[in-house]
Motif scaffolding. Structure first.
Motif, PDB file in Angstrom:
ATOM      1  N   HIS A 193      40.720  44.463  45.812  1.00 39.12           N
ATOM      2  CA  HIS A 193      42.082  44.192  45.354  1.00 39.12           C
ATOM      3  C   HIS A 193      42.838  43.310  46.339  1.00 39.12           C
ATOM      4  CE1 HIS A 193      42.735  47.541  42.160  1.00 39.12           C
ATOM      5  NE2 HIS A 193      41.582  46.943  42.039  1.00 39.12           N
ATOM      6  N   GLU A 194      42.654  43.579  47.621  1.00 36.22           N
ATOM      7  CA  GLU A 194      43.390  42.794  48.620  1.00 36.22           C
ATOM      8  C   GLU A 194      43.009  41.324  48.559  1.00 36.22           C
ATOM      9  OE1 GLU A 194      40.548  43.497  52.534  1.00 36.22           O
ATOM     10  OE2 GLU A 194      42.329  44.754  52.251  1.00 36.22           O
ATOM     11  N   ARG A 195      41.796  41.038  48.085  1.00 37.57           N
ATOM     12  CA  ARG A 195      41.387  39.639  47.907  1.00 37.57           C
ATOM     13  C   ARG A 195      42.031  39.053  46.648  1.00 37.57           C
ATOM     14  NH1 ARG A 195      41.278  35.322  47.484  1.00 37.57           N
ATOM     15  NH2 ARG A 195      39.673  33.706  47.673  1.00 37.57           N
ATOM     16  N   LEU A 196      42.138  39.849  45.596  1.00 33.98           N
ATOM     17  CA  LEU A 196      42.639  39.345  44.326  1.00 33.98           C
ATOM     18  C   LEU A 196      44.154  39.157  44.306  1.00 33.98           C
ATOM     19  CD1 LEU A 196      40.407  41.328  41.792  1.00 33.98           C
ATOM     20  CD2 LEU A 196      40.104  38.994  42.656  1.00 33.98           C
ATOM     21  N   VAL A 197      44.874  39.852  45.163  1.00 37.73           N
ATOM     22  CA  VAL A 197      46.332  39.685  45.163  1.00 37.73           C
ATOM     23  C   VAL A 197      46.760  38.448  45.944  1.00 37.73           C
ATOM     24  CG1 VAL A 197      46.785  42.144  44.850  1.00 37.73           C
ATOM     25  CG2 VAL A 197      46.635  41.216  47.164  1.00 37.73           C
ATOM     26  N   ARG A 198      45.840  37.885  46.727  1.00 36.79           N
ATOM     27  CA  ARG A 198      46.169  36.642  47.428  1.00 36.79           C
ATOM     28  C   ARG A 198      46.135  35.473  46.450  1.00 36.79           C
ATOM     29  NH1 ARG A 198      42.179  38.190  51.585  1.00 36.79           N
ATOM     30  NH2 ARG A 198      41.165  36.170  51.266  1.00 36.79           N
ATOM     31  N   GLN A 199      46.753  34.377  46.836  1.00 37.60           N
ATOM     32  CA  GLN A 199      46.878  33.226  45.937  1.00 37.60           C
ATOM     33  C   GLN A 199      45.810  32.156  46.174  1.00 37.60           C
ATOM     34  OE1 GLN A 199      48.952  33.177  43.318  1.00 37.60           O
ATOM     35  NE2 GLN A 199      49.475  35.251  43.966  1.00 37.60           N
ATOM     36  N   ASP A 200      45.054  32.251  47.272  1.00 38.01           N
ATOM     37  CA  ASP A 200      44.082  31.210  47.534  1.00 38.01           C
ATOM     38  C   ASP A 200      42.874  31.357  46.609  1.00 38.01           C
ATOM     39  OD1 ASP A 200      44.143  33.513  49.255  1.00 38.01           O
ATOM     40  OD2 ASP A 200      42.277  32.786  50.139  1.00 38.01           O
ATOM     41  N   PRO A 201      42.292  30.220  46.191  1.00 34.26           N
ATOM     42  CA  PRO A 201      41.183  30.241  45.231  1.00 34.26           C
ATOM     43  C   PRO A 201      39.979  31.006  45.758  1.00 34.26           C
ATOM     44  CG  PRO A 201      42.070  28.032  45.448  1.00 34.26           C
ATOM     45  CD  PRO A 201      42.690  28.846  46.550  1.00 34.26           C
ATOM     46  N   LEU A 202      39.208  31.551  44.830  1.00 36.95           N
ATOM     47  CA  LEU A 202      37.956  32.221  45.162  1.00 36.95           C
ATOM     48  C   LEU A 202      36.896  31.179  45.511  1.00 36.95           C
ATOM     49  CD1 LEU A 202      37.933  34.773  42.203  1.00 36.95           C
ATOM     50  CD2 LEU A 202      38.560  35.257  44.573  1.00 36.95           C
ATOM     51  N   SER A 203      35.825  31.635  46.122  1.00 42.27           N
ATOM     52  CA  SER A 203      34.695  30.767  46.427  1.00 42.27           C
ATOM     53  C   SER A 203      33.614  30.938  45.356  1.00 42.27           C
ATOM     54  CB  SER A 203      34.112  31.130  47.794  1.00 42.27           C
ATOM     55  OG  SER A 203      33.544  32.437  47.745  1.00 42.27           O
ATOM     56  N   GLU A 204      32.610  30.067  45.385  1.00 39.26           N
ATOM     57  CA  GLU A 204      31.484  30.235  44.454  1.00 39.26           C
ATOM     58  C   GLU A 204      30.780  31.559  44.708  1.00 39.26           C
ATOM     59  OE1 GLU A 204      28.567  27.188  44.096  1.00 39.26           O
ATOM     60  OE2 GLU A 204      29.799  26.045  42.682  1.00 39.26           O
ATOM     61  N   HIS A 205      30.675  31.959  45.967  1.00 42.18           N
ATOM     62  CA  HIS A 205      30.043  33.240  46.270  1.00 42.18           C
ATOM     63  C   HIS A 205      30.853  34.392  45.682  1.00 42.18           C
ATOM     64  CE1 HIS A 205      28.768  36.794  48.607  1.00 42.18           C
ATOM     65  NE2 HIS A 205      27.592  36.180  48.649  1.00 42.18           N
ATOM     66  N   ASP A 206      32.177  34.290  45.712  1.00 41.40           N
ATOM     67  CA  ASP A 206      33.019  35.307  45.085  1.00 41.40           C
ATOM     68  C   ASP A 206      32.724  35.411  43.593  1.00 41.40           C
ATOM     69  OD1 ASP A 206      34.429  36.024  47.413  1.00 41.40           O
ATOM     70  OD2 ASP A 206      35.909  34.436  47.098  1.00 41.40           O
ATOM     71  N   ILE A 207      32.529  34.286  42.940  1.00 40.24           N
ATOM     72  CA  ILE A 207      32.240  34.279  41.503  1.00 40.24           C
ATOM     73  C   ILE A 207      30.884  34.930  41.232  1.00 40.24           C
ATOM     74  CG2 ILE A 207      31.803  32.807  39.504  1.00 40.24           C
ATOM     75  CD1 ILE A 207      34.752  33.065  40.299  1.00 40.24           C
ATOM     76  N   ILE A 208      29.907  34.657  42.089  1.00 38.11           N
ATOM     77  CA  ILE A 208      28.598  35.308  41.953  1.00 38.11           C
ATOM     78  C   ILE A 208      28.752  36.818  42.124  1.00 38.11           C
ATOM     79  CG2 ILE A 208      26.345  35.596  43.066  1.00 38.11           C
ATOM     80  CD1 ILE A 208      26.438  32.560  43.649  1.00 38.11           C
ATOM     81  N   THR A 209      29.539  37.224  43.126  1.00 33.78           N
ATOM     82  CA  THR A 209      29.781  38.648  43.360  1.00 33.78           C
ATOM     83  C   THR A 209      30.418  39.294  42.141  1.00 33.78           C
ATOM     84  OG1 THR A 209      30.029  38.315  45.743  1.00 33.78           O
ATOM     85  CG2 THR A 209      31.021  40.309  44.811  1.00 33.78           C
ATOM     86  N   TYR A 210      31.418  38.629  41.575  1.00 34.34           N
ATOM     87  CA  TYR A 210      32.097  39.139  40.375  1.00 34.34           C
ATOM     88  C   TYR A 210      31.129  39.273  39.204  1.00 34.34           C
ATOM     89  CZ  TYR A 210      34.145  38.071  35.811  1.00 34.34           C
ATOM     90  OH  TYR A 210      34.410  38.031  34.467  1.00 34.34           O
ATOM     91  N   LEU A 211      30.340  38.227  38.944  1.00 35.09           N
ATOM     92  CA  LEU A 211      29.436  38.249  37.795  1.00 35.09           C
ATOM     93  C   LEU A 211      28.312  39.272  37.970  1.00 35.09           C
ATOM     94  CD1 LEU A 211      29.170  34.426  37.042  1.00 35.09           C
ATOM     95  CD2 LEU A 211      30.091  36.177  35.499  1.00 35.09           C
ATOM     96  N   ALA A 212      27.797  39.401  39.205  1.00 35.20           N
ATOM     97  CA  ALA A 212      26.743  40.385  39.457  1.00 35.20           C
ATOM     98  C   ALA A 212      27.276  41.804  39.286  1.00 35.20           C
ATOM     99  CB  ALA A 212      26.176  40.189  40.860  1.00 35.20           C
TER     100      ALA A 212
END
Length: 262
Positions: free
Chosen positions: A101-120
């Motif tokens: 959550h602490e990552r998602l409340v920030r305004q800076d864009p996610l990384s490609e690795h974050d997207i992989i983490t989310y999808l996995a």
């Protein structure tokens, strides 16, 4: 003899047990809706084509939360506070699975690795959701009160699972295969432990509400531990395999506009 149908029927027949069941389900779905909404807003430029699909995923989860709320209202019931030990989403996050959550409340864009983490993370948890809803659909698809809601949510969960397969395969072809498999394995092994713990906690609460005899509660707990043993020995592998889905571009269109009356 205990059966899934009899167990669910007993939970659905009791007002307090039904109230807890719907409150837990609604809370998890609503949380998933918020998370997907934030991820859609923070998708990196390299993955912008994913944003509408992630937003659609979040809209579906929000819809499911509203459906469970509608089921409560239809019986004249209000939600109850979800016991922390039954909060599947929170417990997964505490184990470092998915995006915090602490990552998602920030305004800076996610990384490609974050997207992989989310999808996995989604591929693993949507496997569980799809299986659970198929079980409910098998037994309650024609139920006068629950049938329509069960069919709608089950179809959505199958779409979500298909979408995760499709997008992870796309990213694997782009060179992220090893990372995907590593994150999938870690997510699956954590999920089966959390699912066991949450299942035990939910059944403990249900047992007290419905005044189950000690032998019945013990038998259910033994069954939950048996499922975890099977998953720990190899059943978890079904959560990490990737294959082209039968439903292509399952989240490619707008959210379903069908009325949500449950």
């Amino acid at each position: 003899m205990l059966s899934a149908r009899k167990l669910f029927q007993e939970i659905l027949d009791g007002d307090e047990s039904f109230r807890l069941f719907c409150s837990i389900a609604a809370g998890g779905e609503s949380q998933g809706g918020w998370e997907n909404g934030r991820i859609a807003a923070l998708v990196p430029e390299s993955q912008r084509a994913l944003a509408p699909k992630i937003a659609r995923h979040g809209a579906d989860e929000d819809k499911h939360g509203r459906i469970f709320g509608a089921l409560l209202r239809k019986r004249g019931l209000s939600p109850v506070e979800v016991p922390h030990e039954t909060d599947y989403t929170m417990l997964l996050e505490r184990r470092g699975i998915g995006l915090a959550h602490e990552r998602l409340v920030r305004q800076d864009p996610l990384s490609e690795h974050d997207i992989i983490t989310y999808l996995a993370h989604s591929r693993v948890t949507e496997q569980r959701a799809s299986e659970q809803m198929r079980l409910l659909r098998r037994h309650f698809a024609d139920h006068p009160d629950l049938g329509r809601a069960v069919r709608m949510i089950s179809n959505d969960e199958d779409n979500h699972l298909a979408y995760c397969h499709e997008e992870l395969l796309r990213l694997a072809r782009a060179g992220h295969g090893r990372t995907i498999q590593r994150v999938l394995r870690r997510s699956a092994l954590a999920e089966i432990r959390v699912y066991r713990d949450v299942s035990l906690a939910v059944m403990d609460h249900m047992g007290r509400i419905l005044r189950w005899p000690r032998a019945k509660s013990a038998a259910l707990a033994a069954g939950i531990h048996a499922v975890h043993a099977y998953e720990r020995l190899g059943g978890w592998r079904r959560m990490v395999s990737l294959e082209p889905p039968a439903r292509c571009d399952a989240l490619g269109g707008p959210a379903d506009r069908e009325p949500e009356f449950a």
